[in-house]
Design a protein around this motif. Structure first.
Motif, PDB file in Angstrom:
ATOM      1  N   GLY A  49      -7.712  -0.419  -9.691  1.00  0.00           N
ATOM      2  CA  GLY A  49      -6.941  -1.562 -10.163  1.00  0.00           C
ATOM      3  C   GLY A  49      -5.442  -1.323 -10.223  1.00  0.00           C
ATOM      4  O   GLY A  49      -4.674  -2.202 -10.609  1.00  0.00           O
ATOM      5  N   SER A  50      -4.983  -0.118  -9.798  1.00  0.00           N
ATOM      6  CA  SER A  50      -3.552   0.179  -9.893  1.00  0.00           C
ATOM      7  C   SER A  50      -2.759  -0.442  -8.729  1.00  0.00           C
ATOM      8  O   SER A  50      -1.530  -0.413  -8.746  1.00  0.00           O
ATOM      9  N   GLY A  51      -3.442  -0.955  -7.722  1.00  0.00           N
ATOM     10  CA  GLY A  51      -2.741  -1.665  -6.641  1.00  0.00           C
ATOM     11  C   GLY A  51      -2.733  -0.928  -5.316  1.00  0.00           C
ATOM     12  O   GLY A  51      -2.018  -1.325  -4.385  1.00  0.00           O
ATOM     13  N   LYS A  52      -3.533   0.109  -5.169  1.00  0.00           N
ATOM     14  CA  LYS A  52      -3.505   0.935  -3.949  1.00  0.00           C
ATOM     15  C   LYS A  52      -3.933   0.149  -2.711  1.00  0.00           C
ATOM     16  O   LYS A  52      -3.256   0.176  -1.689  1.00  0.00           O
ATOM     17  N   THR A  53      -5.069  -0.543  -2.830  1.00  0.00           N
ATOM     18  CA  THR A  53      -5.554  -1.319  -1.678  1.00  0.00           C
ATOM     19  C   THR A  53      -4.581  -2.439  -1.343  1.00  0.00           C
ATOM     20  O   THR A  53      -4.281  -2.685  -0.165  1.00  0.00           O
ATOM     21  N   SER A  54      -4.049  -3.089  -2.372  1.00  0.00           N
ATOM     22  CA  SER A  54      -3.070  -4.162  -2.123  1.00  0.00           C
ATOM     23  C   SER A  54      -1.853  -3.614  -1.394  1.00  0.00           C
ATOM     24  O   SER A  54      -1.320  -4.261  -0.487  1.00  0.00           O
ATOM     25  N   LEU A  55      -1.428  -2.410  -1.756  1.00  0.00           N
ATOM     26  CA  LEU A  55      -0.301  -1.785  -1.064  1.00  0.00           C
ATOM     27  C   LEU A  55      -0.664  -1.536   0.404  1.00  0.00           C
ATOM     28  O   LEU A  55       0.097  -1.882   1.307  1.00  0.00           O
ATOM     29  N   GLY A  56      -1.847  -0.932   0.640  1.00  0.00           N
ATOM     30  CA  GLY A  56      -2.277  -0.669   2.014  1.00  0.00           C
ATOM     31  C   GLY A  56      -2.315  -1.940   2.830  1.00  0.00           C
ATOM     32  O   GLY A  56      -1.799  -1.994   3.951  1.00  0.00           O
ATOM     33  N   ARG A  57      -2.892  -2.993   2.269  1.00  0.00           N
ATOM     34  CA  ARG A  57      -3.004  -4.265   2.992  1.00  0.00           C
ATOM     35  C   ARG A  57      -1.631  -4.880   3.272  1.00  0.00           C
ATOM     36  O   ARG A  57      -1.424  -5.508   4.300  1.00  0.00           O
ATOM     37  N   THR A  58      -0.700  -4.661   2.342  1.00  0.00           N
ATOM     38  CA  THR A  58       0.632  -5.227   2.546  1.00  0.00           C
ATOM     39  C   THR A  58       1.382  -4.443   3.624  1.00  0.00           C
ATOM     40  O   THR A  58       2.070  -5.028   4.462  1.00  0.00           O
ATOM     41  N   LEU A  59       1.214  -3.114   3.632  1.00  0.00           N
ATOM     42  CA  LEU A  59       1.860  -2.309   4.688  1.00  0.00           C
ATOM     43  C   LEU A  59       1.358  -2.728   6.069  1.00  0.00           C
ATOM     44  O   LEU A  59       2.095  -2.695   7.042  1.00  0.00           O
ATOM     45  N   MET A  60       0.067  -3.106   6.146  1.00  0.00           N
ATOM     46  CA  MET A  60      -0.536  -3.549   7.401  1.00  0.00           C
ATOM     47  C   MET A  60      -0.228  -5.017   7.676  1.00  0.00           C
ATOM     48  O   MET A  60      -0.709  -5.580   8.651  1.00  0.00           O
ATOM     49  N   ARG A  61       0.502  -5.635   6.742  1.00  0.00           N
ATOM     50  CA  ARG A  61       0.815  -7.058   6.825  1.00  0.00           C
ATOM     51  C   ARG A  61      -0.445  -7.935   6.884  1.00  0.00           C
ATOM     52  O   ARG A  61      -0.505  -8.936   7.603  1.00  0.00           O
TER      53      ARG A  61
END
Ligand code: ADP
Ligand code: MG
Length: 278
Positions: A49-61
């Protein structure tokens, strides 16, 4: 290779009751800035829940940032439209936690592996496709004949290797791996990590390696970014962060590593195997 400045992400809060109104936005990533150099492997750790997957998905746009910038190899991709992103997408790939869900259960493994190649018009005749998928399976340490099998016939570790084969099929330069060894037994974990390290050096990959498990990050990464509640609370070389973490949250994550003495042996085993193979 990758330069992230002041990255913010807010998404509609799907848990909020909203009737006919729009869901209110909830802040997911807050003011993230960091770089990933070419050929480097950077770990992203933090609790669920700290935002890791969201970060990965955002880097991949796969998500569009709410503000801030993502520059990939000199190109600002923060707000590019899908058509403009398309030629770049081949160059950055994400490997997901659960390859079961990204593999079509009704397709043979070989067909799933070459699907990205077909989509990019890099393969035209199907015969060539089987051959290519067999080469890719060998590359990730699997029997070529598995290309005719279906996902349910493979073990979790084998499926994760297939996920890796798919990701490297387009010869990307930058890969985000999200919790790719979670849910595997310890010896499969070590094998997958070893494979990833080998591929990284063979292919010169730049890697962002996401995990809630610090011991896994330590086995693979040069540097580490620690996230909590959508923010970076600490970053530095693995050696630095592991020997004297500044932030209480990092210290807590470190103390949560189970059986550190066993882990040490496990890491040494990985190194010993690497030396044998390499
Ligand atoms: N599509 C979404 N819409 C709204 N909130 C989301 C969405 N995806 C994730 N979140 C929320 O964002 C936070 C971070 O989630 P996530 O990036 O999956 O964290 P992690 O990968 O570190 O477990 C969580 O609180 C989660 O509930
Ligand atoms: Mg996650």
């Amino acid at each position: 290779m990758l330069e992230v400045t002041g990255l913010e992400l807010a998404l509609p809060d799907l848990s909020a009751k909203r009737g006919f109104a729009r869901a209110p936005l909830v802040s997911i990533l807050r003011n993230l800035s960091f770089c990933v150099n070419q050929g480097e492997s950077v770990g992203v750790v933090g609790q669920s829940g700290s935002g890791k997957t969201s970060l990965g998905r955002t880097l991949m746009r796969l998500n569009e940032p709410t503000s801030g910038r993502i520059v990939f190899d000199g190109v600002d991709i923060s707000h590019l439209q899908e058509a403009e992103l398309r030629p770049l997408r081949r160059r950055f790939q994400m490997i997901f936690q659960d390859p079961q869900s990204s593999l079509n259960p009704r397709r043979r493994i070989g067909q799933s592996i070459i699907q990205p190649l077909m989509a990019y018009g890099m393969l035209t005749n199907p015969q060539q496709g089987w051959q290519r998928s067999e080469e890719l399976l060998e590359r990730v340490g699997l029997e070529p004949m598995l290309s005719r099998r279906y996902p349910h016939e493979l073990s979790g570790g084998q499926r994760q290797r297939v996920g890796i084969a798919r990701a490297i099929s387009l010869e990307p330069e930058f890969v985000v791996a999200d919790e790719i060894v979670s849910g595997l037994d310890v010896s499969s974990q070590a094998q997958i990590l070893r494979l990833l390290r080998r591929l990284q050096s063979e292919l010169g990959l730049t890697l962002v390696f996401i995990s809630h498990d610090l011991s896994v990050v330590r086995a693979v990464c040069d540097r580490v970014i620690v996230m909590s509640h959508g923010e970076i609370v600490e970053s530095g070389s693995c050696a630095e962060v592991f020997s004297h973490a500044n932030h209480w949250y990092t210290r807590e994550l470190i103390s949560a590593i189970p059986l550190p003495d066993v882990d040490e042996k496990w890491l040494n085993d990985i190194d010993a195997q690497d030396n044998k193979v390499g």
